[in-house]
Design a protein around this motif. Sequence first.
Motif, PDB file in Angstrom:
ATOM      1  N   PHE A 208       0.812  -1.216   0.000  1.00 21.43           N
ATOM      2  CA  PHE A 208       0.000   0.000   0.000  1.00 21.43           C
ATOM      3  C   PHE A 208       0.850   1.272   0.000  1.00 21.43           C
ATOM      4  CE2 PHE A 208      -2.607   3.096   2.566  1.00 21.43           C
ATOM      5  CZ  PHE A 208      -3.620   3.286   1.635  1.00 21.43           C
ATOM      6  N   GLU A 209       1.939   1.250   0.754  1.00 23.12           N
ATOM      7  CA  GLU A 209       2.735   2.476   0.901  1.00 23.12           C
ATOM      8  C   GLU A 209       3.476   2.837  -0.379  1.00 23.12           C
ATOM      9  OE1 GLU A 209       4.732   1.350   4.653  1.00 23.12           O
ATOM     10  OE2 GLU A 209       3.659   3.054   5.517  1.00 23.12           O
ATOM     11  N   LYS A 210       3.577   1.893  -1.297  1.00 21.81           N
ATOM     12  CA  LYS A 210       4.157   2.201  -2.605  1.00 21.81           C
ATOM     13  C   LYS A 210       3.354   3.286  -3.315  1.00 21.81           C
ATOM     14  CE  LYS A 210       3.778  -0.896  -5.977  1.00 21.81           C
ATOM     15  NZ  LYS A 210       4.075  -2.100  -6.788  1.00 21.81           N
ATOM     16  N   TYR A 211       2.075   3.369  -3.006  1.00 21.69           N
ATOM     17  CA  TYR A 211       1.181   4.278  -3.687  1.00 21.69           C
ATOM     18  C   TYR A 211       0.787   5.499  -2.851  1.00 21.69           C
ATOM     19  CZ  TYR A 211       0.708   0.247  -6.728  1.00 21.69           C
ATOM     20  OH  TYR A 211       0.984  -0.807  -7.565  1.00 21.69           O
ATOM     21  N   THR A 212       1.002   5.450  -1.561  1.00 19.64           N
ATOM     22  CA  THR A 212       0.482   6.508  -0.694  1.00 19.64           C
ATOM     23  C   THR A 212       1.557   7.340   0.003  1.00 19.64           C
ATOM     24  OG1 THR A 212       0.288   4.909   1.123  1.00 19.64           O
ATOM     25  CG2 THR A 212      -1.651   5.245  -0.268  1.00 19.64           C
ATOM     26  N   TYR A 248      -5.532  -1.584 -10.382  1.00 18.05           N
ATOM     27  CA  TYR A 248      -6.851  -1.180 -10.878  1.00 18.05           C
ATOM     28  C   TYR A 248      -7.710  -0.539  -9.784  1.00 18.05           C
ATOM     29  CZ  TYR A 248      -6.416  -3.359 -15.484  1.00 18.05           C
ATOM     30  OH  TYR A 248      -6.027  -3.669 -16.769  1.00 18.05           O
ATOM     31  N   ASP A 249      -7.077  -0.066  -8.734  1.00 21.15           N
ATOM     32  CA  ASP A 249      -7.853   0.485  -7.621  1.00 21.15           C
ATOM     33  C   ASP A 249      -8.162   1.956  -7.869  1.00 21.15           C
ATOM     34  OD1 ASP A 249      -9.131   1.030  -5.304  1.00 21.15           O
ATOM     35  OD2 ASP A 249      -7.410   0.710  -3.985  1.00 21.15           O
ATOM     36  N   ASN A 250      -9.299   2.195  -8.536  1.00 21.22           N
ATOM     37  CA  ASN A 250      -9.659   3.573  -8.824  1.00 21.22           C
ATOM     38  C   ASN A 250     -10.168   4.312  -7.593  1.00 21.22           C
ATOM     39  OD1 ASN A 250      -9.848   5.744 -10.634  1.00 21.22           O
ATOM     40  ND2 ASN A 250     -12.023   5.381 -10.965  1.00 21.22           N
ATOM     41  N   SER A 251     -10.496   3.600  -6.516  1.00 22.46           N
ATOM     42  CA  SER A 251     -10.827   4.299  -5.275  1.00 22.46           C
ATOM     43  C   SER A 251      -9.588   5.017  -4.737  1.00 22.46           C
ATOM     44  CB  SER A 251     -11.392   3.329  -4.231  1.00 22.46           C
ATOM     45  OG  SER A 251     -10.426   2.404  -3.780  1.00 22.46           O
ATOM     46  N   LEU A 252      -8.436   4.374  -4.874  1.00 22.77           N
ATOM     47  CA  LEU A 252      -7.179   5.004  -4.469  1.00 22.77           C
ATOM     48  C   LEU A 252      -6.882   6.216  -5.338  1.00 22.77           C
ATOM     49  CD1 LEU A 252      -4.427   5.007  -2.953  1.00 22.77           C
ATOM     50  CD2 LEU A 252      -3.627   3.341  -4.642  1.00 22.77           C
ATOM     51  N   TYR A 253      -6.996   6.035  -6.662  1.00 24.04           N
ATOM     52  CA  TYR A 253      -6.664   7.130  -7.570  1.00 24.04           C
ATOM     53  C   TYR A 253      -7.702   8.250  -7.514  1.00 24.04           C
ATOM     54  CZ  TYR A 253      -3.422   3.587  -9.161  1.00 24.04           C
ATOM     55  OH  TYR A 253      -2.446   2.620  -9.188  1.00 24.04           O
ATOM     56  N   SER A 254      -8.921   7.932  -7.069  1.00 23.73           N
ATOM     57  CA  SER A 254      -9.963   8.952  -6.891  1.00 23.73           C
ATOM     58  C   SER A 254      -9.948   9.531  -5.487  1.00 23.73           C
ATOM     59  CB  SER A 254     -11.344   8.350  -7.193  1.00 23.73           C
ATOM     60  OG  SER A 254     -11.430   7.893  -8.520  1.00 23.73           O
ATOM     61  N   LYS A 255      -8.938   9.116  -4.690  1.00 25.23           N
ATOM     62  CA  LYS A 255      -8.790   9.577  -3.305  1.00 25.23           C
ATOM     63  C   LYS A 255     -10.039   9.272  -2.480  1.00 25.23           C
ATOM     64  CE  LYS A 255      -5.334  13.066  -4.416  1.00 25.23           C
ATOM     65  NZ  LYS A 255      -4.215  12.204  -3.978  1.00 25.23           N
ATOM     66  N   TRP A 256     -10.651   8.131  -2.754  1.00 25.73           N
ATOM     67  CA  TRP A 256     -11.769   7.582  -1.992  1.00 25.73           C
ATOM     68  C   TRP A 256     -12.986   8.513  -1.977  1.00 25.73           C
ATOM     69  CZ3 TRP A 256      -6.679   7.503  -0.131  1.00 25.73           C
ATOM     70  CH2 TRP A 256      -6.039   6.260  -0.243  1.00 25.73           C
ATOM     71  N   LYS A 261     -12.878   9.303 -10.591  1.00 23.54           N
ATOM     72  CA  LYS A 261     -12.114   9.950 -11.653  1.00 23.54           C
ATOM     73  C   LYS A 261     -11.911   8.975 -12.812  1.00 23.54           C
ATOM     74  CE  LYS A 261      -9.523  13.057  -8.588  1.00 23.54           C
ATOM     75  NZ  LYS A 261      -8.174  13.453  -8.104  1.00 23.54           N
ATOM     76  N   LYS A 262     -11.617   9.509 -13.975  1.00 28.25           N
ATOM     77  CA  LYS A 262     -11.312   8.668 -15.128  1.00 28.25           C
ATOM     78  C   LYS A 262     -10.011   7.919 -14.849  1.00 28.25           C
ATOM     79  CE  LYS A 262     -10.803   8.706 -20.161  1.00 28.25           C
ATOM     80  NZ  LYS A 262     -11.751   7.590 -20.338  1.00 28.25           N
ATOM     81  N   PHE A 263     -10.010   6.648 -15.138  1.00 23.86           N
ATOM     82  CA  PHE A 263      -8.913   5.777 -14.744  1.00 23.86           C
ATOM     83  C   PHE A 263      -8.187   5.228 -15.967  1.00 23.86           C
ATOM     84  CE2 PHE A 263      -7.441   1.402 -14.014  1.00 23.86           C
ATOM     85  CZ  PHE A 263      -6.536   1.612 -12.988  1.00 23.86           C
ATOM     86  N   LYS A 264      -6.869   5.123 -15.848  1.00 17.92           N
ATOM     87  CA  LYS A 264      -6.061   4.466 -16.870  1.00 17.92           C
ATOM     88  C   LYS A 264      -4.968   3.672 -16.181  1.00 17.92           C
ATOM     89  CE  LYS A 264      -3.318   5.230 -21.052  1.00 17.92           C
ATOM     90  NZ  LYS A 264      -2.746   6.238 -21.985  1.00 17.92           N
ATOM     91  N   PHE A 288      -6.972  -4.844  -6.332  1.00 18.18           N
ATOM     92  CA  PHE A 288      -8.214  -4.114  -6.107  1.00 18.18           C
ATOM     93  C   PHE A 288      -8.701  -3.558  -7.447  1.00 18.18           C
ATOM     94  CE2 PHE A 288      -6.391  -3.700  -1.791  1.00 18.18           C
ATOM     95  CZ  PHE A 288      -7.493  -4.066  -1.026  1.00 18.18           C
ATOM     96  N   ALA A 289     -10.023  -3.518  -7.603  1.00 24.63           N
ATOM     97  CA  ALA A 289     -10.630  -2.930  -8.808  1.00 24.63           C
ATOM     98  C   ALA A 289     -11.870  -2.139  -8.403  1.00 24.63           C
ATOM     99  CB  ALA A 289     -10.975  -4.021  -9.809  1.00 24.63           C
ATOM    100  N   CYS A 290     -11.716  -1.332  -7.371  1.00 19.00           N
ATOM    101  CA  CYS A 290     -12.841  -0.587  -6.808  1.00 19.00           C
ATOM    102  C   CYS A 290     -13.067   0.723  -7.576  1.00 19.00           C
ATOM    103  CB  CYS A 290     -12.586  -0.289  -5.341  1.00 19.00           C
ATOM    104  SG  CYS A 290     -12.270  -1.768  -4.346  1.00 19.00           S
ATOM    105  N   TYR A 291     -14.294   1.238  -7.464  1.00 14.84           N
ATOM    106  CA  TYR A 291     -14.716   2.460  -8.171  1.00 14.84           C
ATOM    107  C   TYR A 291     -14.700   2.255  -9.691  1.00 14.84           C
ATOM    108  CZ  TYR A 291     -14.776   5.576  -4.056  1.00 14.84           C
ATOM    109  OH  TYR A 291     -15.071   6.202  -2.872  1.00 14.84           O
ATOM    110  N   LEU A 292     -14.969   1.028 -10.125  1.00 14.42           N
ATOM    111  CA  LEU A 292     -15.042   0.730 -11.556  1.00 14.42           C
ATOM    112  C   LEU A 292     -16.356   0.040 -11.886  1.00 14.42           C
ATOM    113  CD1 LEU A 292     -11.385  -0.527 -12.215  1.00 14.42           C
ATOM    114  CD2 LEU A 292     -12.343   1.734 -12.756  1.00 14.42           C
ATOM    115  N   GLY A 293     -17.408   0.380 -11.151  1.00 13.51           N
ATOM    116  CA  GLY A 293     -18.718  -0.223 -11.351  1.00 13.51           C
ATOM    117  C   GLY A 293     -19.512   0.490 -12.433  1.00 13.51           C
TER     118      GLY A 293
END
Length: 315
Positions: A208-212, A248-256, A261-264, A288-293
């Motif tokens: 997790f800390e790799k991304y945060t 693929y965790d768009n919840s992380l990239y969308s800051k929860w 947000k648009k994801f790539k 994770f693949a959240c916020y991609l519903g």
Amino acid sequence: MKTSMLFHPDEIGIKQINRLVDANVSVLGIHPVGGPKAFESLKELILKFKDPDFKKILDYALSKGLDIEYEFHAASYLLPRELFNENPELFRMNEYGKRVTDFNFCASNPETLKIVAKHGAELAEQLYGNNNNFFFWMDDGKNAYCNCPKCKSLTPSDQQTIMLNAILSKIKEKNPSAKMAYLAYCETLAPPTNVTPQTDIFLEYAPFEKYTTEGENTSQVIKNEQEMVSPLLEFFGAENSRVLEYWYDNSLYSKWEKPPKKFKVNIDQLNKDVAYYKNKGFLHISTFACYLGDDYETLYGDVDITPFTDAIKNK
């Protein structure tokens, strides 16, 4: 090699399941929202098992050959916070010597472990369609472990292992084939030092800390996180070992926050990471693949998950 993608419960539908099947993903992972209120999202998940429409979706996933697994932060659910007024000794002591209800519990209190194990076994039986792998994580917070005189010599990893041992023993009374994941994540990234895990506890490594991590120490934190891979695999063994990534965790990239947000996906990083994990000997890779519903797809269109499984196939 097995693969998983983890979704929030309300982001799963027939379209998402068909996409997993078409991409040859092995497991549908279901992950109630984490954070300080994770116990509430876990309660909401359990209520969804009474919803015929939700169960139909899960039955469809099973009929298409997908396994189902549930992964969640569980500690505050397993020891209900309302017990504090009568029994504060069940709960963790913070660094200031005060019993608090914010996260986790006192891992050295036998009565705590009885309650946690009982509720854990009951919860395991409620997980609709679940295979024999269980993922009961400690609470999602920093400085979240017990500092009482008995727990002070126990690392966060020790305290997590104590919980897992207690729950797994209780689950095995009815399900001898049960296995339990040790989540190597943030404060539990190092292997336990004072507690021996049961044989059927396997490694789940989540960087997790790799991304945060931010700031001037970022590269060192990421290096330290990665350097724990070999000691973890040596301690737990490669059998059943898995990675839980965030590609693929768009919840992380969308800051929860929603709307998402648009994801790539970063395909280069994905390929590099998968090659590293395969070389290390991991047998199961998940993301994770959240916020991609459906709400995401209404805004931005379909999500392509083939880069994930293509990376797994590549040698």
